[in-house]
Design a protein around this motif. Structure first.
Motif, mmCIF file in Angstrom:
data_model
loop_
_atom_site.group_PDB
_atom_site.id
_atom_site.type_symbol
_atom_site.label_atom_id
_atom_site.label_comp_id
_atom_site.label_asym_id
_atom_site.label_seq_id
_atom_site.Cartn_x
_atom_site.Cartn_y
_atom_site.Cartn_z
ATOM 1 N N GLN B 58 0.748 -1.276 0.035
ATOM 2 C CA GLN B 58 -0.067 0.233 0.067
ATOM 3 C C GLN B 58 0.800 1.194 0.076
ATOM 4 O O GLN B 58 0.523 2.256 -0.814
ATOM 5 C CB GLN B 58 -1.028 0.002 1.258
ATOM 6 C CG GLN B 58 -2.022 -0.827 1.203
ATOM 7 C CD GLN B 58 -3.134 -0.376 0.259
ATOM 8 O OE1 GLN B 58 -3.273 0.758 0.288
ATOM 9 N NE2 GLN B 58 -4.060 -1.067 -0.040
ATOM 10 N N LEU B 61 2.176 1.782 -3.384
ATOM 11 C CA LEU B 61 1.206 2.203 -4.473
ATOM 12 C C LEU B 61 0.934 3.433 -4.310
ATOM 13 O O LEU B 61 0.997 4.332 -5.064
ATOM 14 C CB LEU B 61 0.123 1.154 -4.159
ATOM 15 C CG LEU B 61 -1.263 1.665 -5.126
ATOM 16 C CD1 LEU B 61 -1.010 1.484 -6.531
ATOM 17 C CD2 LEU B 61 -2.481 0.673 -4.443
ATOM 18 N N LEU B 65 1.004 7.726 -6.460
ATOM 19 C CA LEU B 65 -0.174 8.426 -6.735
ATOM 20 C C LEU B 65 -0.010 10.006 -6.195
ATOM 21 O O LEU B 65 0.883 10.301 -5.483
ATOM 22 C CB LEU B 65 -1.435 7.824 -6.220
ATOM 23 C CG LEU B 65 -1.829 6.323 -6.298
ATOM 24 C CD1 LEU B 65 -2.914 5.914 -5.302
ATOM 25 C CD2 LEU B 65 -2.098 6.255 -7.842
ATOM 26 N N LYS B 66 -1.090 10.838 -6.842
ATOM 27 C CA LYS B 66 -1.102 11.989 -6.289
ATOM 28 C C LYS B 66 -2.509 12.087 -5.065
ATOM 29 O O LYS B 66 -3.627 11.583 -5.454
ATOM 30 C CB LYS B 66 -1.376 13.203 -7.142
ATOM 31 C CG LYS B 66 -1.779 14.419 -6.688
ATOM 32 C CD LYS B 66 -2.048 15.636 -7.754
ATOM 33 C CE LYS B 66 -2.723 16.813 -7.108
ATOM 34 N NZ LYS B 66 -1.891 17.601 -6.258
ATOM 35 N N PHE B 67 -2.065 11.986 -3.861
ATOM 36 C CA PHE B 67 -3.213 11.671 -3.077
ATOM 37 C C PHE B 67 -3.006 12.355 -1.741
ATOM 38 O O PHE B 67 -2.166 12.227 -0.800
ATOM 39 C CB PHE B 67 -3.001 10.049 -2.426
ATOM 40 C CG PHE B 67 -4.352 9.393 -1.922
ATOM 41 C CD1 PHE B 67 -4.996 8.764 -2.578
ATOM 42 C CD2 PHE B 67 -4.269 9.540 -0.312
ATOM 43 C CE1 PHE B 67 -6.188 8.043 -2.041
ATOM 44 C CE2 PHE B 67 -5.550 8.789 0.181
ATOM 45 C CZ PHE B 67 -6.247 8.263 -0.490
ATOM 46 N N GLN B 71 -8.349 13.614 -2.136
ATOM 47 C CA GLN B 71 -8.469 12.142 -2.652
ATOM 48 C C GLN B 71 -8.964 11.278 -1.386
ATOM 49 O O GLN B 71 -9.518 10.358 -1.477
ATOM 50 C CB GLN B 71 -7.456 11.796 -3.106
ATOM 51 C CG GLN B 71 -6.802 12.198 -4.267
ATOM 52 C CD GLN B 71 -6.492 13.540 -4.358
ATOM 53 O OE1 GLN B 71 -5.924 14.141 -3.526
ATOM 54 N NE2 GLN B 71 -6.373 14.417 -5.573
ATOM 55 N N ASP B 288 -0.107 15.401 2.565
ATOM 56 C CA ASP B 288 0.286 14.884 1.313
ATOM 57 C C ASP B 288 0.778 13.743 1.490
ATOM 58 O O ASP B 288 1.718 13.230 1.819
ATOM 59 C CB ASP B 288 1.625 15.788 1.024
ATOM 60 C CG ASP B 288 1.747 15.779 -0.637
ATOM 61 O OD1 ASP B 288 1.357 14.865 -1.173
ATOM 62 O OD2 ASP B 288 2.476 16.798 -1.262
ATOM 63 N N TYR B 289 -0.240 12.745 1.448
ATOM 64 C CA TYR B 289 0.007 11.424 1.834
ATOM 65 C C TYR B 289 0.805 10.755 0.795
ATOM 66 O O TYR B 289 1.857 9.814 1.379
ATOM 67 C CB TYR B 289 -1.443 10.593 1.986
ATOM 68 C CG TYR B 289 -2.306 11.125 2.867
ATOM 69 C CD1 TYR B 289 -2.152 11.002 4.344
ATOM 70 C CD2 TYR B 289 -3.525 11.835 2.644
ATOM 71 C CE1 TYR B 289 -2.963 11.967 5.290
ATOM 72 C CE2 TYR B 289 -4.260 12.403 3.486
ATOM 73 C CZ TYR B 289 -4.100 12.264 4.948
ATOM 74 O OH TYR B 289 -5.021 12.860 5.598
#
Lengths: 430, 321
Positions: B58, B61, B65-67, B71, B288-289
């Protein structure tokens, strides 16, 4: 055997790939008329009087809705823990409250996070809505929709020790130069006192100096914000504030990492000659040794007799988007945010009402408020009304800028230049 | 994500499970490859792979991403951005500063922890019963103290205006956290204070389990104390030392609580940030995860590289683990 274990790995891989990172399940909001209404309010330093007023409001609400339970929770006020709590509520709607209190600067980030419900329609039909000044309403707007009900105001002014000032033959300062002079004299005569308690982490104590010099955090051009924190005016303001962190006023060793809350403590404990505190710090100061030995004037600007623009702080009430009791939540918000309880909150906490008529009442009643009202009337400033502010705030851009100058790690133009880059990145969504 | 962003103390082996391996205990099983070992590993693999593999997957992954908060909670679709988060990170001067000071800080803490732990382990073998019990209890107390509590207590001791230390030294108004390296030194002391008992007790158990006959034989052959230590004790302690060193590196590289609590989330103007706190600030403070996840992945890779390098170096020097 080999084939079997390979197959197992492959199956496991496929199973894993199916799961994307956790995204909050989109629970639809509902409008149940029974059940439990959850309310989150700020856990202020002196919670007991606040709790009393809130409980009275709850009783009022229950009289109208006897079948509904109200559960009031108090959440931490410090930026970090508060943000964590709210993010938890956004990410897990099942444990989220229905009604929340939040700082007016947090609104834009919360709206972007999809946390708050659009309450434009609900406020439009509210009998007391007309009593809300337009400039305050504007602080709750995002793309023309209203997401909050301004509940109370917090304005910062200059608290000073009347006993010390009399003893040293000083007058309340009316300009920045006089402020510096008075601070130096206090510390010279009383070496164990800070001339003025200022903090490297005290964003809203420092920004008035920036504004007084004509500076801005960011300016809006064609609907887009661009950082202006490195403009010559802003730089002059940063210099004015950070110059107060000197051995003969507020030594960097002691003041560089103070927060706003710590300056309240210092002034209340009698270890500072002056401090820049909001009206809501009144009860904290009166609980300390400074009680009865202080007075308040507007924070002076650069020119003699001028007032430095204050940050128009305060808290809003709002309804969570995920609420399962939407109209009950709106009802409760209207009760707690109405004139009756705004006046009670002022008596209990010193929170300045947002409703114009309520404010008129308390100002007429309590001359203590005059310097704050003068500050309000002289014009206040606000942070950029943009979701990027949440990011700028949580990255401590302004405190880091102050601290770099205070500790000598960077000069004013270097520190403001760095801050400009970070702020512009935040506006660009980076 | 929590597997890499919080320093877990529970993953340290208890001293009892770490025993020096005597040369005689090895039995020859012949050359035929048996599947038996794999079957025996299966039960733990069934638990460990989902428990560690899934969060790591996870984390990986997320880092592509932009998460952010929109999001996570506003239902915006997470966009695949490839190596964007990594290039942002590697192009950021602050990241390199933080990485550098993390390495220096962790290295200093590892060396200090080992030195203090080893010295006290030797001391334990030389002193009488009561002083030994006292020292053991004191060390266990430090070990058992939650990092949060320990850090807070130390912070009070070194408080600028009200701290006992400043009071005793007559230095009121001196801020120990004002200077970057003074703050790091103080936090380092607390990190060592929290982690030396593990080293001390492991090594003490190791020293105690060296057969007296071996040491006697060496002495009869005329070996000096130093020679006994260097050529008899050290080789016998090496498996324990290896584990202790790797554990310390991993733990000190991932230090979070002490820095976060004592320097208020990274010190004045962020001067005391270490990677784990930096990742937290990016991921959770700034929401900014994905960038936080990228830092986590880089930390995992760095630690894996360090550990593999260390184990290889040991193997080259002829020592089997």
């Amino acid at each position: 055997m080999k084939i079997r274990s390979l197959a197992a790995v492959a199956v496991a891989g496929i199973a894993l790939a199916a799961c994307a990172p956790g995204t909050a399940s989109k629970t639809k909001s509902a409008d149940d008329q029974t059940g439990t209404l959850k309310v989150w309010l700020y856990d202020e330093a002196n919670r007991a009087p606040k709790e009393k007023v809130v409980n009275a409001a709850v009783a009022d609400f229950k009289a109208a809705h006897p079948k509904v339970n109200v559960e009031v929770g108090y959440i931490p006020t410090d930026a970090g823990p508060r943000a964590e709590k709210m993010k938890g509520a956004f990410n897990d709607p099942n444990s989220a409250p229905d009604v929340v209190e939040f700082g007016n600067t947090d609104l834009f980030g919360y709206v972007q996070a999809g946390g708050l419900a659009d309450i434009s329609g609900d406020l439009a039909t509210w009998s007391e809505a007309g009593d809300l000044p337009k400039d305050l309403k504007d602080t709750t707007l995002v793309d023309g929709k209203t997401y909050g009900l301004p509940w109370w105001l917090g304005l910062r002014s200059l608290y000073y020790r009347t006993d010390v000032f009399t003893e040293l033959g000083l007058k309340a300062p009316t300009s920045y130069a006089e402020l510096v002079e008075a601070a130096k004299k206090v510390r010279q005569a009383k070496p164990d006192m800070l001339g003025i308690a200022v903090g490297g982490k005290y964003t809203f104590g420092g920004l008035p100096f920036l504004w007084a010099n004509g500076g801005e955090i960011a300016t809006q051009q064609g609907g887009k914000y661009a950082a202006a924190i490195d403009s010559p005016q802003s730089q002059a303001g940063v210099k004015a504030y950070t110059d107060l962190f000197a051995k003969d006023i507020c030594p960097p060793q002691q003041c560089a990492d103070l927060t706003g809350g710590k300056t309240v403590e210092a002034f209340a404990a009698g270890t500072a000659g002056m401090a820049i505190l909001p009206n809501s710090s009144r009860s904290a100061v009166e609980a300390g040794t400074a009680k009865g030995k202080y007075a308040v004037v507007p924070l002076p600007g650069t020119a003699p007799g001028s007032i430095a623009p204050a940050f128009s702080g305060g808290n809003d009430l709002g309804v969570m988007k995920s609420s399962q009791h939407r109209s009950l939540a709106v009802d409760f918000m209207k009760i707690l945010g109405g004139k009756k309880y705004q006046l009670q909150m002022f008596d209990a906490m010193g929170n300045l009402p947002t409703l114009a008529s309520a404010r008129g009442d308390v100002v007429a009643k309590d001359p203590w408020l005059k310097p704050f009202i003068d500050t309000l009337n002289a014009g206040t400033k606000f942070v950029p009304k943009d979701a990027a502010w949440a990011k700028i705030d949580s990255q401590s851009v302004v405190p880091t800028m102050f601290q770099k100058v205070i500790t000598g790690k960077s000069d004013v133009s270097g520190a403001t230049g760095e801050a400009k880059t970070v702020i512009d990145n935040a506006f660009a969504g980076k | 994500m929590t597997a890499t962003t919080t320093p877990a103390r529970a993953d340290r082996p208890t001293p009892a499970s770490v025993r020096p391996r005597g040369g005689a205990s090895k039995t020859k099983t012949g050359r035929r490859r048996s599947w038996m070992p794999f079957w025996l590993l299966l039960p733990s693999a069934v638990i460990l792979i989902p428990l560690f593999g899934y969060p790591l997957y996870q984390l990986g992954l997320l880092s592509f991403l932009k998460f952010g908060q929109p999001q996570a909670s506003a239902g915006e679709v997470a966009e695949f951005v490839g190596f964007d988060n990594y290039s942002t990170l590697l192009g950021d001067d602050q990241f390199w500063d933080v990485l550098f000071q993390t390495v220096v800080f962790a290295a200093a803490c590892v060396v200090a922890t080992l030195a203090v732990g080893a010295a006290l382990a030797v001391l334990l073998t030389r002193i009488g019963k009561w002083p030994r019990l006292l020292l053991l209890f004191a060390a266990l107390g430090a070990w058992a103290a939650p990092a949060m509590t320990g850090s807070t207590v130390w912070m009070f001791l070194f408080d600028t205006n009200l701290g006992l230390v400043n009071e005793v030294l007559g230095m009121q108004g001196h801020n120990w956290f004002y200077d970057k390296w003074s703050a790091f030194a103080l936090v380092g002391v607390v990190v060592v204070w929290h982690s030396f008992p593990f080293v001390m007790i492991s090594l003490y158990a190791g020293i105690e389990s060296i057969p007296v006959s071996v040491l006697e034989a060496a002495r009869l052959d005329g070996a000096s104390t130093w020679t006994v230590f260097r050529h008899v004790m050290l080789p016998m302690l090496r498996p324990i030392l290896t584990i202790v060193v790797i554990q310390s590196i991993i733990w000190d590289f991932k230090v979070f609580t002490q820095i976060y609590v004592m320097t208020g989330g990274g010190g004045i103007a962020g001067q005391n940030l270490v990677l784990n706190v930096y990742a937290y600030q990016k991921a959770f403070a700034s929401s900014d995860y994905s960038l936080g996840a990228a830092i986590g992945v880089l930390m995992t890779l760095i630690l894996l590289a360090v550990t593999i390098f260390y184990i290889r170096a040991l193997r080259r020097s002829g020592e089997e683990l």
